[in-house]
Design an enzyme around this catalytic site. Structure first.
Site: not given
Ligand code: FRU
Length: 610
Positions: A152, A322
């Site tokens: 990420d 998420e």
């Protein structure tokens, strides 16, 4: 004769130092037992280069100074072959006696077996680590880590003309582990400069995803304009922690009273912004297993109050939720605005694995209320219909009210298996978020390549071409420079309801087949024969995007960067991001249609970076 003399020499070595490996200069390697090896750094060097074998198990490595463990991480120490080296930075310990205890926890019957491991032959003390780019699949203009695994994007903020990007990084291998925030910066969203590690794992755990804000009013007490990071400390539990920077994001100090927010079940990826109408900070947090996003508020970034939770039972629910993001945007360029709540999900994406879903609605400082469709249901919407765009979050404080986003260009299904070595994964192109109303009356997100991306254009190999294509098709050459890295733009006007096919191909007959279907209003992307695909059974795929338009004509902007293809249709109203691994660059684009089509404003640009 040769092998005889080798075993003779080995015998001698054994007699001289029964538990030692013949080490490189400046290192003394002592095998203390079947599982424990001590590497003593006796020479001078900035880096200890560790040989890694990806198929091996992770091995705990402890750095010991004066009897104290000052750092520890996991590395897949090479047993039978060396895939690549990773650097351990020794400069913080200059002048100290440095020992590393490496616990190769593999099944062994004798120390002799341990001594023969490939890692002890190739472990090296060095002043330099060569991170130059040699891999064929390393993109030209997308952000990548210099080495190691990346997932990420984290903590992005814009300040004083610089775009800061942190990212989930494993500095000790190209598979997920040791999650660390590493840092890159850019002034033009194209040329990235590595800035090294920003926040490393500590006693509370690994450093999972999170966000940064610039605290212009000194609400947290670390000084005006301090950069505040809030991230997830991940160990047995997941807790939210804070770090701050008083030098514009170069270095961070971990807050002494961490964690600042705890939860009974998995909660992660805090994302913050200043909510001006109520004069307070808002933080969204992924309550991952409960598949909802929690919304907190705070006056000072340290004390957080739970205001509400959104999402239980809504949207895609097949995986954990998420990496949230919450922001406001104008609709159709008017002064009417809506709020967007991004809820990344893994798995459960439209074509398997991870993907970015979002909800459009309203936010009153406490609660997010989603819009419903004509039947009263909350619709599921996807930001990108390719397989490789995840964990999208936006920059805080982007200039001119821009909402600039970047994603991780991979998919949890196979991210650890893609055929790269020194690095794994790139980010997507930076994209500007816009809201538009589609023919179904619903409001959707458009993803437009950031304007800075235009600066990549070098030579137009094809320009202003007006082509009329039929069943036989027309073929255009792609540039050969930079391994075929290019941007293709065009307007497609089908003469009937029959599909128009765009095929990228190379001389090895590897191809990507994209089909625009004007009657179904869909655009599909087939990478089943695109090159290397068999490293994962989830990789070969056909992805399909709705064009969200009732027009028959579409415009396309397609970016090819060695191992990725990003398609933006109708000014970003539909998009697809897909990885590809051709064994030689695609060299041609063929456009055909049984019903005939007019292709106008076709340009193919070679691309360059400074
Ligand atoms: C999403 C994610 C986050 C987590 C991070 C760990 O890809 O699972 O939820 O913080 O990756 O690396």
């Amino acid at each position: 004769m040769k092998s005889l003399s080798r075993s003779f020499i080995m015998g001698l070595t054994l007699l001289a130092a029964p538990f030692a490996s013949a080490a490189s200069d400046g290192l003394k390697i002592e095998h203390l037992g079947i599982n424990n090896t001590l590497v003593r750094v006796i020479g001078d060097g900035n880096y200890l280069l560790l040989p890694i074998q990806e198929s091996n198990v992770d091995t705990p490595v402890k750095i010991i100074i004066n009897g104290k463990v000052v750092d520890q991480f996991n590395a897949r120490m090479a047993k039978s072959k060396v895939d690549y080296l990773v650097p351990v930075d020794l400069t913080p310990y200059k002048g100290e006696k440095i020992n590393l205890l490496i616990q190769t926890n593999q099944d062994r019957s004798s120390i002799r077996e341990v001594r023969d491991d490939a890692c002890w032959q190739d472990i090296t003390l060095s002043d330099t680590f060569d991170s130059t780019n040699r891999e064929a699949y390393r993109p030209l203009f997308h952000h990548t880590p210099q080495w190691g695994w990346m997932n990420d994007p984290n903590g992005m903020f814009y300040k004083d003309g610089v775009w800061h990007l942190f990212y989930q990084h494993n500095p000790y291998g190209s598979k997920w582990n040791n999650m660390t925030w590493s840092h890159s910066t850019t002034s033009d969203l194209i040329n990235w400069e590595p800035q090294g590690v920003a926040i490393a794992p500590d006693g509370l755990g690994m450093i999972f995803s999170g966000s940064c804000v610039v605290d212009t009013e000194n609400t947290a007490g670390f000084g005006k304009d301090a950069v505040i990071a809030i991230y997830t400390s991940a160990a047995d539990t997941q807790q939210q922690s804070m770090a701050y920077s008083t030098d514009g994001g170069k270095t961070f100090t971990v807050y002494e009273s961490n964690p600042i927010l705890t939860q009974d079940t998995e909660a992660r990826d805090p994302n913050m912004f200043w909510y001006a109408p109520a004069g307070k900070w808002i933080l969204t947090l992924a309550h991952a297993l409960d598949r909802e996003m929690q919304i907190f508020s705070s006056p000072d970034l340290k004390n957080w109050t739970l205001e509400s939770a959104f999402g239980k039972g809504l949207g895609a629910q097949d995986g954990v939720w998420e990496c949230p993001d919450l922001f406001q945007l104008p609709v159709d360029g008017t002064d009417k605005s809506k709020w967007v709540l991004i809820c990344n999900i893994n798995p459960g994406g439209p074509f398997g694995g991870s993907a970015t879903q979002y909800f459009i609605g309203d936010f009153d400082g406490k609660t997010f209320t989603p819009d419903t469709d004509a039947s009263g249901k909350v619709p599921t919407k996807w930001m990108d219909y390719g397989k490789d765009n995840y964990a999208n979050v936006s920059w805080s404080d982007a200039p001119e009210g821009r909402r600039t986003i970047i994603g991780w260009m991979s998919n949890w299904q196979y991210a650890a298996e893609v055929p790269t070595t020194q690095f794994r994964s790139a980010n997507t192109l930076p994209r500007e978020m816009e809201l538009f109303t589609a023919p179904d009356g619903q409001i959707y997100l458009a993803s437009v390549p950031s304007p800075e991306v235009l600066a990549l254009r070098d030579k137009a190999i094809v320009n202003d071409k007006n082509a009329s294509v039929g069943a036989g098709g027309e073929t255009f050459k792609l540039p050969a420079t930079n391994d075929g890295v290019c941007e293709i733009t065009m307007k497609v006007s089908p003469k009937s309801d029959k599909p128009v096919t765009l095929t990228l191909a190379n001389s090895k007959k590897e191809e990507v087949v994209m089909v625009y279907d004007p009657s179904a209003h869909t655009f599909s992307f087939d990478r089943t024969r695109s090159g290397l695909t068999d490293f994962s059974r989830d990789f070969p795929a056909v992805t399909v995007a709705p064009t969200l338009s009732s027009d028959r004509d579409i415009t396309l902007r397609i970016f090819i960067d060695r191992s990725s293809i990003e398609v933006f249709g109708n000014g970003g109203r539909f998009c697809q991001t897909n990885l590809v691994f051709p064994t030689e660059p695609y060299s041609s684009l063929k456009i055909s249609s049984n019903g005939g089509a007019k292709i106008t404003d076709l340009s193919i640009y070679s691309l360059k970076i400074k």
